[in-house]
Design an enzyme around this catalytic site. Structure first.
Site, PDB file in Angstrom:
ATOM      1  N   SER A  25       0.824  -1.211   0.000  1.00 25.89           N
ATOM      2  CA  SER A  25       0.000   0.000   0.000  1.00 25.89           C
ATOM      3  C   SER A  25       0.862   1.267   0.000  1.00 25.89           C
ATOM      4  CB  SER A  25      -0.880  -0.023   1.253  1.00 25.89           C
ATOM      5  OG  SER A  25      -1.625   1.155   1.354  1.00 25.89           O
ATOM      6  N   ASN A  71       9.887   7.956   5.358  1.00 29.41           N
ATOM      7  CA  ASN A  71       8.781   8.754   4.844  1.00 29.41           C
ATOM      8  C   ASN A  71       7.859   9.190   5.965  1.00 29.41           C
ATOM      9  OD1 ASN A  71       5.749   7.747   4.518  1.00 29.41           O
ATOM     10  ND2 ASN A  71       7.035   5.891   4.488  1.00 29.41           N
ATOM     11  N   CYS A 133      -3.355   3.955  12.658  1.00 26.29           N
ATOM     12  CA  CYS A 133      -3.980   5.221  13.055  1.00 26.29           C
ATOM     13  C   CYS A 133      -4.269   5.253  14.555  1.00 26.29           C
ATOM     14  CB  CYS A 133      -5.299   5.398  12.326  1.00 26.29           C
ATOM     15  SG  CYS A 133      -5.187   6.540  10.970  1.00 26.29           S
ATOM     16  N   ASN A 195       4.377  -3.029   8.443  1.00 24.36           N
ATOM     17  CA  ASN A 195       4.356  -1.628   8.066  1.00 24.36           C
ATOM     18  C   ASN A 195       5.737  -1.045   8.390  1.00 24.36           C
ATOM     19  OD1 ASN A 195       3.327   0.928   7.299  1.00 24.36           O
ATOM     20  ND2 ASN A 195       1.296   0.296   7.979  1.00 24.36           N
ATOM     21  N   GLY A 220      12.303  -0.424   3.232  1.00 23.18           N
ATOM     22  CA  GLY A 220      13.345  -0.772   2.264  1.00 23.18           C
ATOM     23  C   GLY A 220      14.392  -1.715   2.815  1.00 23.18           C
TER      24      GLY A 220
HETATM   25  C1  LIG Z   1       6.098   6.299   0.385  1.00 28.14           C
HETATM   26  C2  LIG Z   1       5.409   5.240   1.193  1.00 28.14           C
HETATM   27  C3  LIG Z   1       4.033   5.341   1.422  1.00 28.14           C
HETATM   28  C4  LIG Z   1       3.375   4.338   2.170  1.00 28.14           C
HETATM   29  N1  LIG Z   1       2.030   4.448   2.367  1.00 28.14           N
HETATM   30  C5  LIG Z   1       1.387   3.465   3.049  1.00 28.14           C
HETATM   31  C6  LIG Z   1      -0.022   3.494   3.212  1.00 28.14           C
HETATM   32  O1  LIG Z   1      -0.723   4.393   2.726  1.00 28.14           O
HETATM   33  N2  LIG Z   1      -0.608   2.487   3.918  1.00 28.14           N
HETATM   34  C7  LIG Z   1       0.107   1.444   4.449  1.00 28.14           C
HETATM   35  O2  LIG Z   1      -0.486   0.543   5.060  1.00 28.14           O
HETATM   36  N3  LIG Z   1       1.457   1.391   4.281  1.00 28.14           N
HETATM   37  C8  LIG Z   1       2.093   2.353   3.598  1.00 28.14           C
HETATM   38  N4  LIG Z   1       3.447   2.272   3.418  1.00 28.14           N
HETATM   39  C9  LIG Z   1       4.179   1.107   3.972  1.00 28.14           C
HETATM   40  C10 LIG Z   1       4.367   0.023   2.902  1.00 28.14           C
HETATM   41  O3  LIG Z   1       3.124  -0.439   2.422  1.00 28.14           O
HETATM   42  C11 LIG Z   1       5.181  -1.168   3.461  1.00 28.14           C
HETATM   43  O4  LIG Z   1       4.464  -1.765   4.508  1.00 28.14           O
HETATM   44  C12 LIG Z   1       6.547  -0.747   3.982  1.00 28.14           C
HETATM   45  O5  LIG Z   1       7.119   0.216   3.125  1.00 28.14           O
HETATM   46  C13 LIG Z   1       7.507  -1.929   4.130  1.00 28.14           C
HETATM   47  O6  LIG Z   1       7.748  -2.563   2.903  1.00 28.14           O
HETATM   48  P1  LIG Z   1       9.006  -2.192   1.951  1.00 28.14           P
HETATM   49  O7  LIG Z   1      10.232  -2.211   2.793  1.00 28.14           O
HETATM   50  O8  LIG Z   1       8.989  -3.247   0.883  1.00 28.14           O
HETATM   51  O9  LIG Z   1       8.731  -0.832   1.388  1.00 28.14           O
HETATM   52  C14 LIG Z   1       4.118   3.249   2.687  1.00 28.14           C
HETATM   53  C15 LIG Z   1       5.498   3.163   2.442  1.00 28.14           C
HETATM   54  C16 LIG Z   1       6.138   4.128   1.707  1.00 28.14           C
HETATM   55  C17 LIG Z   1       7.619   3.997   1.451  1.00 28.14           C
END
Ligand SMILES: Cc1cc2nc3c(=O)[nH]c(=O)nc-3n(C[C@H](O)[C@H](O)[C@H](O)COP(=O)(O)O)c2cc1C
Length: 306
Positions: A25, A71, A133, A195, A220
């Protein structure tokens, strides 16, 4: 084994995914599908929506660290009504894969109201509850950090839907297993995790934080070992499927998560680094399974301690 069997098919609670790769997401928009072919994708998860529109936090709200991304977007989104009126019709038209709608509320009643509104819409395969939230009924602590609150939320929402009900867990808790179990016992049909992890960066020259909000969410490559350990702990205590995310960039990373107990994985930050990540990860997993003539389910949760 029949050569025509799809070795990458995976079952996620109430839905079958033709690919175990989904997108996290907030990190993947419909525009990304101009590059990524949908047959490599198991499901599409939209950015979290809230009942009312959110402008998000002021910039700077993204900072790239040596090993991942910080972020503080602040759940910027158009709100439920606009999502249904404008975004959902486009998603339904463009998507050939199941759509999972991520949403978040600030009270049990708001979560329930949002779910009931979304239930009236066709073309949604499931929901991902973003429980990060603050919960207004519990002095503003995030829903996701307390097992009783997660349990109560799932118990209230599960009877309202036949669709997939996924709870997305935060890593910023002391006992992830307890939270996962609470979601399962409350009626969640799947878990997604993790998350972002709390993180911060400071400009060493002037002492100012790199994000306007100071602390943000870290994602990341740097969080992969954290995500893997938390998945391992959750998978030990629950029986519902898990979609894993957190620093998965390559097909080898994805395989680690399958061994540790994930039924599917999501690519998040990887999509910013390599727009073709979904395709590349798919190709690698496929080659691995073909070479061994096994299916994905042969390795899910089959890790062993050395
Ligand atoms: C720019 C950005 C926006 C994100 N927005 C959301 C969001 O709206 N809702 C959510 O549940 N997680 C959000 N996440 C978290 C990601 O869905 C994910 O859980 C997290 O980045 C870990 O995975 P990754 O390391 O592969 O990015 C966001 C992450 C990033 C980097």
């Amino acid at each position: 084994m029949e050569p025509s069997v799809n070795k990458l098919q995976t079952s996620l609670g109430r839905i079958m995914l033709q690919s175990p790769i989904t997108v996290a997401s907030g990190t993947f928009a419909l525009d990304n599908l101009k590059i990524v072919e949908q047959n490599f994708l198991g499901a599409f998860v939209c950015k979290t929506i809230t009942r009312h529109p959110k402008k998000g936090n002021p910039p700077p709200r993204l900072f790239e660290t040596e090993a991942g991304l910080l972020n503080s977007i602040g759940l910027q989104n158009p709100g439920l009504d606009k999502f249904i009126a404008e975004d959902l019709p486009v998603l339904k038209e463009k998507l050939d894969v199941p759509l999972i709608v991520s949403f978040s509320g600030s009270s049990y009643a708001e979560f329930a109201e949002m779910l009931e509104t979304l239930e009236k819409q066709e073309g949604i395969a499931g929901y991902e509850l973003n429980v990060s939230c603050p919960n207004v009924e519990n002095e503003g602590i995030a829903f996701g950090v307390n097992p009783d609150i997660v349990h109560q939320l799932c118990k209230q929402l599960a009877p309202l839907t036949e669709r997939e009900l996924i709870v997305k867990l935060s890593p910023n808790v002391s006992d992830i297993g307890m939270i996962a179990k609470a979601a399962e016992e409350g009626g969640a049909t799947a878990i997604s995790m993790i998350n972002t992890v709390w993180g911060m960066a400071i400009n060493y020259q002037n002492g100012k934080s790199m994000l306007q909000k100071g602390i943000g969410g870290y994602s990341g490559i740097g969080i992969k070992p954290i995500a893997l350990a938390l998945l391992y702990q959750a998978a030990k205590v629950i029986h519902i499927p898990i979609i894993a995310m957190g620093g998965i960039y390559k097909w080898q990373d994805a395989l680690e998560f399958f061994w540790a107990g994930a039924s599917a994985i999501s690519l998040g930050t990887a999509n910013f680094i390599d727009p073709l990540a979904v395709q590349n990860v798919y190709a690698g997993i496929n080659a691995f399974l073909q070479e061994r003539n096994i299916t994905l389910s042969d390795i899910v949760g089959k890790y062993e301690l050395e």
